[in-house]
Motif scaffolding. Structure first.
Motif, PDB file in Angstrom:
ATOM      1  N   MET A 111       0.850  -1.207   0.000  1.00 41.63           N
ATOM      2  CA  MET A 111       0.000   0.000   0.000  1.00 41.63           C
ATOM      3  C   MET A 111       0.879   1.247   0.000  1.00 41.63           C
ATOM      4  O   MET A 111       1.931   1.256   0.623  1.00 41.63           O
ATOM      5  CB  MET A 111      -0.916  -0.027   1.216  1.00 41.63           C
ATOM      6  CG  MET A 111      -2.069   0.937   1.082  1.00 41.63           C
ATOM      7  SD  MET A 111      -3.388   0.565   2.252  1.00 41.63           S
ATOM      8  CE  MET A 111      -3.898  -1.060   1.740  1.00 41.63           C
ATOM      9  N   SER A 112       0.441   2.279  -0.697  1.00 36.66           N
ATOM     10  CA  SER A 112       1.250   3.491  -0.823  1.00 36.66           C
ATOM     11  C   SER A 112       1.146   4.347   0.442  1.00 36.66           C
ATOM     12  O   SER A 112       0.557   3.948   1.424  1.00 36.66           O
ATOM     13  CB  SER A 112       0.810   4.277  -2.051  1.00 36.66           C
ATOM     14  OG  SER A 112      -0.592   4.361  -2.108  1.00 36.66           O
ATOM     15  N   ALA A 113       1.740   5.532   0.387  1.00 37.08           N
ATOM     16  CA  ALA A 113       1.862   6.375   1.571  1.00 37.08           C
ATOM     17  C   ALA A 113       0.504   6.761   2.137  1.00 37.08           C
ATOM     18  O   ALA A 113      -0.502   6.769   1.440  1.00 37.08           O
ATOM     19  CB  ALA A 113       2.650   7.627   1.212  1.00 37.08           C
ATOM     20  N   SER A 114       0.483   7.072   3.411  1.00 33.84           N
ATOM     21  CA  SER A 114      -0.752   7.482   4.075  1.00 33.84           C
ATOM     22  C   SER A 114      -1.165   8.866   3.591  1.00 33.84           C
ATOM     23  O   SER A 114      -0.362   9.637   3.060  1.00 33.84           O
ATOM     24  CB  SER A 114      -0.550   7.508   5.585  1.00 33.84           C
ATOM     25  OG  SER A 114       0.255   8.617   5.936  1.00 33.84           O
ATOM     26  N   ALA A 115      -2.444   9.179   3.800  1.00 35.99           N
ATOM     27  CA  ALA A 115      -2.950  10.499   3.439  1.00 35.99           C
ATOM     28  C   ALA A 115      -2.210  11.583   4.205  1.00 35.99           C
ATOM     29  O   ALA A 115      -1.865  12.629   3.646  1.00 35.99           O
ATOM     30  CB  ALA A 115      -4.449  10.569   3.729  1.00 35.99           C
ATOM     31  N   ALA A 116      -1.939  11.307   5.483  1.00 33.01           N
ATOM     32  CA  ALA A 116      -1.248  12.307   6.306  1.00 33.01           C
ATOM     33  C   ALA A 116       0.139  12.598   5.743  1.00 33.01           C
ATOM     34  O   ALA A 116       0.555  13.758   5.656  1.00 33.01           O
ATOM     35  CB  ALA A 116      -1.151  11.804   7.751  1.00 33.01           C
ATOM     36  N   GLU A 165       0.620   8.572  -9.652  1.00 34.00           N
ATOM     37  CA  GLU A 165       0.979   7.308  -9.008  1.00 34.00           C
ATOM     38  C   GLU A 165      -0.278   6.469  -8.719  1.00 34.00           C
ATOM     39  O   GLU A 165      -0.302   5.252  -8.944  1.00 34.00           O
ATOM     40  CB  GLU A 165       1.715   7.627  -7.706  1.00 34.00           C
ATOM     41  CG  GLU A 165       2.110   6.433  -6.880  1.00 34.00           C
ATOM     42  CD  GLU A 165       2.625   6.893  -5.508  1.00 34.00           C
ATOM     43  OE1 GLU A 165       2.046   6.463  -4.494  1.00 34.00           O
ATOM     44  OE2 GLU A 165       3.588   7.698  -5.461  1.00 34.00           O
ATOM     45  N   HIS A 166      -1.324   7.133  -8.266  1.00 36.13           N
ATOM     46  CA  HIS A 166      -2.556   6.390  -7.949  1.00 36.13           C
ATOM     47  C   HIS A 166      -3.304   5.973  -9.217  1.00 36.13           C
ATOM     48  O   HIS A 166      -3.902   4.899  -9.252  1.00 36.13           O
ATOM     49  CB  HIS A 166      -3.432   7.200  -6.996  1.00 36.13           C
ATOM     50  CG  HIS A 166      -2.887   7.233  -5.594  1.00 36.13           C
ATOM     51  ND1 HIS A 166      -1.982   8.185  -5.173  1.00 36.13           N
ATOM     52  CD2 HIS A 166      -3.058   6.390  -4.550  1.00 36.13           C
ATOM     53  CE1 HIS A 166      -1.648   7.941  -3.915  1.00 36.13           C
ATOM     54  NE2 HIS A 166      -2.281   6.857  -3.504  1.00 36.13           N
ATOM     55  N   GLY A 219      -8.342  20.498   0.317  1.00 40.62           N
ATOM     56  CA  GLY A 219      -7.233  20.239  -0.593  1.00 40.62           C
ATOM     57  C   GLY A 219      -7.230  18.872  -1.247  1.00 40.62           C
ATOM     58  O   GLY A 219      -6.313  18.552  -2.005  1.00 40.62           O
ATOM     59  N   ALA A 220      -8.249  18.045  -0.984  1.00 37.32           N
ATOM     60  CA  ALA A 220      -8.276  16.688  -1.538  1.00 37.32           C
ATOM     61  C   ALA A 220      -8.583  16.721  -3.033  1.00 37.32           C
ATOM     62  O   ALA A 220      -9.094  17.702  -3.564  1.00 37.32           O
ATOM     63  CB  ALA A 220      -9.304  15.833  -0.809  1.00 37.32           C
ATOM     64  N   VAL A 221      -8.260  15.617  -3.708  1.00 38.16           N
ATOM     65  CA  VAL A 221      -8.474  15.487  -5.146  1.00 38.16           C
ATOM     66  C   VAL A 221      -9.411  14.303  -5.403  1.00 38.16           C
ATOM     67  O   VAL A 221      -9.056  13.159  -5.120  1.00 38.16           O
ATOM     68  CB  VAL A 221      -7.134  15.216  -5.879  1.00 38.16           C
ATOM     69  CG1 VAL A 221      -7.368  15.078  -7.380  1.00 38.16           C
ATOM     70  CG2 VAL A 221      -6.127  16.314  -5.582  1.00 38.16           C
ATOM     71  N   ALA A 222     -10.621  14.584  -5.911  1.00 42.09           N
ATOM     72  CA  ALA A 222     -11.559  13.499  -6.237  1.00 42.09           C
ATOM     73  C   ALA A 222     -11.017  12.721  -7.426  1.00 42.09           C
ATOM     74  O   ALA A 222     -10.658  13.295  -8.456  1.00 42.09           O
ATOM     75  CB  ALA A 222     -12.935  14.072  -6.558  1.00 42.09           C
ATOM     76  N   ILE A 223     -10.941  11.400  -7.273  1.00 46.66           N
ATOM     77  CA  ILE A 223     -10.290  10.599  -8.308  1.00 46.66           C
ATOM     78  C   ILE A 223     -11.271   9.683  -9.033  1.00 46.66           C
ATOM     79  O   ILE A 223     -10.961   9.129 -10.091  1.00 46.66           O
ATOM     80  CB  ILE A 223      -9.114   9.793  -7.699  1.00 46.66           C
ATOM     81  CG1 ILE A 223      -8.134   9.342  -8.781  1.00 46.66           C
ATOM     82  CG2 ILE A 223      -9.609   8.619  -6.876  1.00 46.66           C
ATOM     83  CD1 ILE A 223      -6.776   8.943  -8.261  1.00 46.66           C
TER      84      ILE A 223
END
Lengths: 477, 104
Positions: free
Chosen positions: A1-6, A25-26, A112-116
């Motif tokens: 699993m990739s890096a945490s949101a924090a 990356e995602h 600041g989140a990005v809807a994917i």
């Protein structure tokens, strides 16, 4: 699993990593495995990259986009996104584009989140396996022969597969917590009214809550802080600010009193697997080792939750889904009269599970049966809330399994709706009472698949619930 | 809930509620749904054992009060988007087949 949101947000805010690189990356992770998993109904790659570029420009200009800067988030497809198809995984809303964003979408954007993308779910959030989607099932990333749970199965799978560090789901009877448990992620159902329902396509309005799915307790806390708090556009929104959760996560459980609900450990409800019970007892021991006083407690009326829920929720659904009539949005199947058009549209547009619940609810509300079914189940809600109230006079938190078993094979329960409904037996009581609860991964079952432990708290005490969740996360095998 | 006042769900009951809910069922669907819905109601028979006299029904987890906001006009400016999402429109209105036809 990739890096945490924090970690992602910290890097993006510090300028050591671009939002574009994070999103790319995602998207690559999605490309690699989405054909196999089917977590999404729609991946909004172009919009996500454009949004990431905009964030990178703002950061370069010295702005701080917020605590979720550059973090990709997957949105359950019953949460309205302006101009972006929102289907509820139903043919009846295929290609419908909402004219507004849900409040939670606005708030994630402001953080600041990005809807994917929009994640697959059981049609109108009705189900426990994501097999009721009109667009085909989602598969569990940890074992693709198994279901991811449901109804927010696409959101749980997206997080578990590393497609997005964060996702939003909706929980009417366990639809965030149960898939979180089956996919090995954290899933939170906040207090009813804590998070605005504005822009959530309604299923059971007195039960529905939006909440986070995440790979860690800290990440889930970041999301709930961002989306919680009063919203004047939801008349059931609690007039309180969003709780501080990240600030209390390290608070521990020393001195807390915690009760394990006997009835949900098999001394009342049936079907709780031995490995699930064993993990809950081990979780209790971990809390005890961290200084909490843990003991068993009886909350007798939780046994009646399932029966009451499968009358209350369908009754509300039958009313809410009356709006899908072929007039204002979505599918229309033409016919000679308006009534015949309504019928032809609904018959073609709804899947079997939605039809079952609409008919069950219509029956429970119909003349001659209202008191026996809907009225009676509303009284049972009162009993359950009162029983919880008594337990919380002694205990700060309660503990139970999240789901009766680990993830089950696709097709295992689709032929028997009642068998499927039994998946929700441990999660439903919190919805009926309006209380917060969350699922935290705690070890695996005999089949090697994850097991979730449910932490339950009284209304508005998410902070204490998250403290216990953080201890469990740290202690998990 | 198979007490005298709540008999087991019948095929005719399901046909009736399907009609109320504006759904058409085939004969096979009617058979399948009747069994499945009866199973759920049979499970709910456990509520019969409860003494609910004097228990207040709960429609919402928290006490409901009227929520009033300031009556400020807001232009949402979404008329075109709303109309564009409709299956059929005419003169900026939703168009439907004749309402006063024969009942289905």
């Amino acid at each position: 699993m990739s890096a945490s949101a924090a970690a992602i947000a910290a890097d993006v805010r510090a300028g050591t990593r671009t939002a574009r690189a994070v999103v790319e990356e995602h998207l690559a992770a999605i490309d690699a495995r989405e054909d196999e998993i089917h977590a999404f109904n729609l991946v909004t790659a172009d919009a996500a990259l454009a949004r990431a570029d905009d964030l990178d420009r703002r950061i370069a200009a010295g702005e701080d986009p917020g605590p979720l800067a550059g973090v990709p988030v997957a949105l359950k497809d019953n949460i309205c996104t302006r101009g972006v198809p929102t289907t509820c995984s139903s043919r009846i809303l295929d290609a419908w584009r909402p004219p507004y964003d849900a409040t939670v979408v606005e708030r994630l954007g402001a953080a600041g989140a990005v809807a994917i993308g929009k994640t697959n779910c059981d049609e109108f959030a009705m189900g426990s396996s994501t097999e009721n989607s009109a667009f085909g099932p989602t598969r569990n990333p940890l074992d693709t022969s198994r279901v991811p749970g449901g109804s927010s199965g696409g959101s749980a799978a997206a997080v578990a597969a590393g497609f997005a560090p964060l996702a939003l789901g909706s929980d009417t009877g366990g639809s965030i917590r149960q898939p979180a448990a089956l996919c090995g992620t954290v899933g939170v159902k906040p207090t009813y009214g804590r998070v605005s329902r504005y822009g959530l396509v309604a299923f059971g309005s007195s039960l529905d809550q939006i909440g986070p799915l995440a790979a860690s307790v800290t990440d889930a806390a970041l999301v709930l802080e961002a989306i919680g708090g009063h919203d004047p556009r939801d008349s059931t929104s609690i007039p309180e600010p969003s709780p501080d959760l990240t600030g209390v996560l390290g608070g521990g459980v020393d001195g807390l009193r915690i009760g394990i609900i006997d009835e949900l450990m098999g001394e009342g409800v049936e079907g709780i697997a031995a490995d699930v019970k064993a993990r809950v007892e081990e979780a209790a021991a971990a809390l005890s080792a961290a200084g909490a006083a843990v003991e068993h407690v009886s909350v007798p009326s939780t046994v009646y939750g399932l029966s009451a829920y499968y009358l209350v929720a369908p009754a509300e659904a039958s009313s809410n889904l009356a709006r899908f009539d072929g007039v204002r949005f979505g599918l229309r199947v033409d016919a000679d009269t308006a009534a015949a058009m309504n019928t032809a549209t609904r018959t073609a547009g709804f899947g079997d599970e939605v039809k079952r619940r609409i008919m069950l609810g219509t029956y429970a509300l119909s003349a001659g049966y209202y008191d026996a079914y809907y009225g009676k189940s509303q009284k049972v809600r009162t009993l359950i809330q009162e029983d919880f109230g008594r337990a919380y006079e002694t205990y700060d938190l309660l503990l139970s399994p999240t789901a009766p078993t680990t993830a089950f094979p696709l097709g295992d329960k689709t032929g028997d709706p009642m068998l499927m409904y039994l998946n929700d037996v441990c999660t439903i009581p919190s919805n009926l009472a309006g209380h917060p609860s969350m699922s935290v991964p705690f070890g695996t079952g005999d089949d090697g698949l994850p097991i979730g432990v449910q932490v339950l708290a009284p209304a508005l005490d998410e902070a204490t619930m998250f403290r216990a969740a953080a201890v469990l996360e740290e202690a998990a095998p | 809930m198979n007490s005298p006042e709540t008999p087991r769900l019948t095929r005719d009951d399901v046909a009736h509620v399907a009609n109320l809910a504006r759904l058409t069922l085939t004969d096979d669907e009617l058979d399948a749904f009747t069994g499945q819905l009866a199973d759920v109601l049979d499970h709910a028979a456990d509520l019969e054992a409860l003494d609910l006299d004097g228990v207040a029904p709960m429609a919402n987890p928290f006490p409901l009060v009227n929520v009033l906001r300031t009556d400020t006009p807001v232009d949402h400016d979404v008329r075109d988007e709303v109309l564009a999402a409709a299956p059929s429109i005419e003169d900026e209105q939703f168009r439907v087949p004749p309402v006063l036809g024969e009942a289905p």
